[in-house]
Design an enzyme around this catalytic site. Structure first.
Site, mmCIF file in Angstrom:
data_model
loop_
_atom_site.group_PDB
_atom_site.id
_atom_site.type_symbol
_atom_site.label_atom_id
_atom_site.label_comp_id
_atom_site.label_asym_id
_atom_site.label_seq_id
_atom_site.Cartn_x
_atom_site.Cartn_y
_atom_site.Cartn_z
ATOM 1 N N ALA A 84 38.643 55.622 33.481
ATOM 2 C CA ALA A 84 39.911 54.736 33.989
ATOM 3 C C ALA A 84 39.839 53.422 33.175
ATOM 4 O O ALA A 84 38.939 52.509 33.668
ATOM 5 C CB ALA A 84 40.155 54.362 35.149
ATOM 6 N N SER A 130 42.977 51.037 31.223
ATOM 7 C CA SER A 130 44.364 50.347 31.468
ATOM 8 C C SER A 130 45.109 50.912 32.659
ATOM 9 O O SER A 130 45.743 50.285 33.120
ATOM 10 C CB SER A 130 45.350 50.476 30.485
ATOM 11 N N GLN A 160 46.930 34.681 33.212
ATOM 12 C CA GLN A 160 45.997 33.790 32.565
ATOM 13 C C GLN A 160 44.835 34.605 32.097
ATOM 14 O O GLN A 160 44.363 33.886 30.877
ATOM 15 C CB GLN A 160 45.220 33.013 33.927
ATOM 16 N N GLU A 161 44.609 35.543 32.233
ATOM 17 C CA GLU A 161 43.284 36.147 31.279
ATOM 18 C C GLU A 161 43.866 36.695 29.996
ATOM 19 O O GLU A 161 43.312 36.438 29.201
ATOM 20 C CB GLU A 161 43.043 37.736 32.218
ATOM 21 N N GLY A 164 43.579 44.550 28.849
ATOM 22 C CA GLY A 164 44.960 45.377 28.647
ATOM 23 C C GLY A 164 45.019 45.486 27.215
ATOM 24 O O GLY A 164 45.103 44.525 26.357
#
Length: 382
Positions: free
Chosen positions: A131, A133, A244-245, A367
């Protein structure tokens, strides 16, 4: 590239002192770190001593209480040295904010001072072998047993995995609930807790000095007092922090593009072919102008996003656009710049070779870029 509009004198001074520090403590050692496949913990301690770790944290926990502009400067200066320093940004701007935002008073006092001093190095463990995204489908479980949770599962591709002392682990505390994301919680799992082991250091195409590893939890006993925030609210916390990431990843890609452009302009001016510098050839000029334009556009877009992010606006769509566009652009620029370096671009002693290897993963982590596009599409009502 010019500095950002929002930089004031104190930011310029901060940048200067950080750059001076890195030129002494990181640049000369960086090649060795890449070969060792690890940045030593002693470097983290030096960063902490100088106030370059988590400067945003409240003064009562030992931080400097500085705003996000300082995080931007730290991120850029680290990236200028090399992409393998990305773990510092992960610690400062991605993991520690979970403690600041969702931790209780006791947890903040227990963990934040060590994060600021460099005695603690943090990581966040979301991805699993099955797993990435698809976060709602993680299979690492945390089952309540009195005052503890018993954790079982495996995580992979964990940045700072080897050096980390404190890992924010995404777990399933409720496996029955539908929709599945409602059963996710965040647990702080500390080095040395029974049943927690670190796997091998992963051998990556690039980011060689950045320690990335697998983590294993076999009947790992974690006190309930290490639950961050409320049980089963983890997915909400993750969604709130991903803006923010992704902004941090976009900033690093932009800095890499600026760095590659600069080094290539210098190179083509000095490299001769057919009796003149290759910068005199129209093809070279056109390529560099195209890249310079993309870099300029990226800088302006990013500048506006940083300002909106600092103002507390929801800019998930724009950040998703920036994350995919700036990382894809950096990938493209790395190929173009390598080409302009000719055969030398393929040699390890030229920094462009390392950039070419380090860049591609930015389109995958935090992501994937495909996920970024689906987020924007959803928000466009498509």
């Amino acid at each position: 590239m010019g500095k950002y509009r929002f930089e004031e004198d104190e930011h310029v001074m901060f940048r200067k002192s950080l750059r001076k520090f890195l030129e002494k403590e990181a640049v000369p050692q960086y090649e060795q770190w890449e070969q060792d496949r690890l940045i030593p913990k002693s470097f983290w301690k030096k960063l902490g001593d100088m106030g370059f770790l988590c400067p945003q944290v409240d003064e009562q926990y030992g931080g400097l209480g500085l705003d996000f502009r300082y995080a931007v400067i730290i991120g850029e200066e680290m990236e200028r040295v090399g992409a393998s320093l990305t773990g510092v940004g992960l610690h400062n701007d991605i993991t520690v904010p979970y403690i600041e935002s969702y931790g209780n008073e006791e947890q903040k006092q227990r963990w934040l001072p060590g994060c600021i001093s460099g005695d603690y190095i943090t990581a966040i463990a979301m991805t699993e072998p099955g797993a990435g995204s698809d976060l709602a489908n993680i299979s690492t479980t945390a089952v309540r047993d009195g005052d503890n949770y018993v954790v079982n599962g495996q995580k992979t591709f964990i940045t700072n995995g080897i050096n980390s002392t404190h890992v924010v682990v995404v777990v399933k505390t409720d496996t029955k609930v539908e929709p599945k994301h409602r059963g996710i919680s965040l647990l702080m799992i500390e080095e040395g807790m029974p049943g927690f082991t670190k796997g091998r250091k992963l051998d990556k195409v690039g980011l060689h000095a950045q320690d990335t590893s697998e983590l294993y939890f076999e009947d790992c006993v974690v006190p309930v007092s290490n639950l961050i925030g409320e049980e089963n609210k983890g997915f909400t916390y993750l969604m709130e922090k991903l803006q923010q990431e992704r902004l941090v990843v976009a900033m690093a890609a932009q800095t890499a593009s600026e760095d590659m452009l600069e080094m290539t302009v210098d190179y083509v001016k000095s490299r001769q072919a057919f009796g003149k510098p290759i910068s005199a050839f129209q093809n070279t000029q056109f390529k560099l102008v195209e890249m310079a334009t993309e870099v300029e556009l990226g800088h302006s877009f990013l500048e506006s996003l940083i300002e909106e992010h600092m103002a507390g606006k929801d800019i998930v769509s724009k950040v998703s656009m920036a994350k995919y566009w700036l990382t894809d652009t950096a990938k493209k620029i790395s190929g173009e710049c390598m080409q302009l370096h000719g055969g030398y671009g393929y040699m390890e002693e030229y920094k462009i070779a390392r950039r070419y290897r380090d860049i591609p993963v930015a389109a995958i982590y935090a992501g994937s870029n495909e996920i970024m596009k689906t987020i924007v599409a959803k928000r466009m009502g498509l």
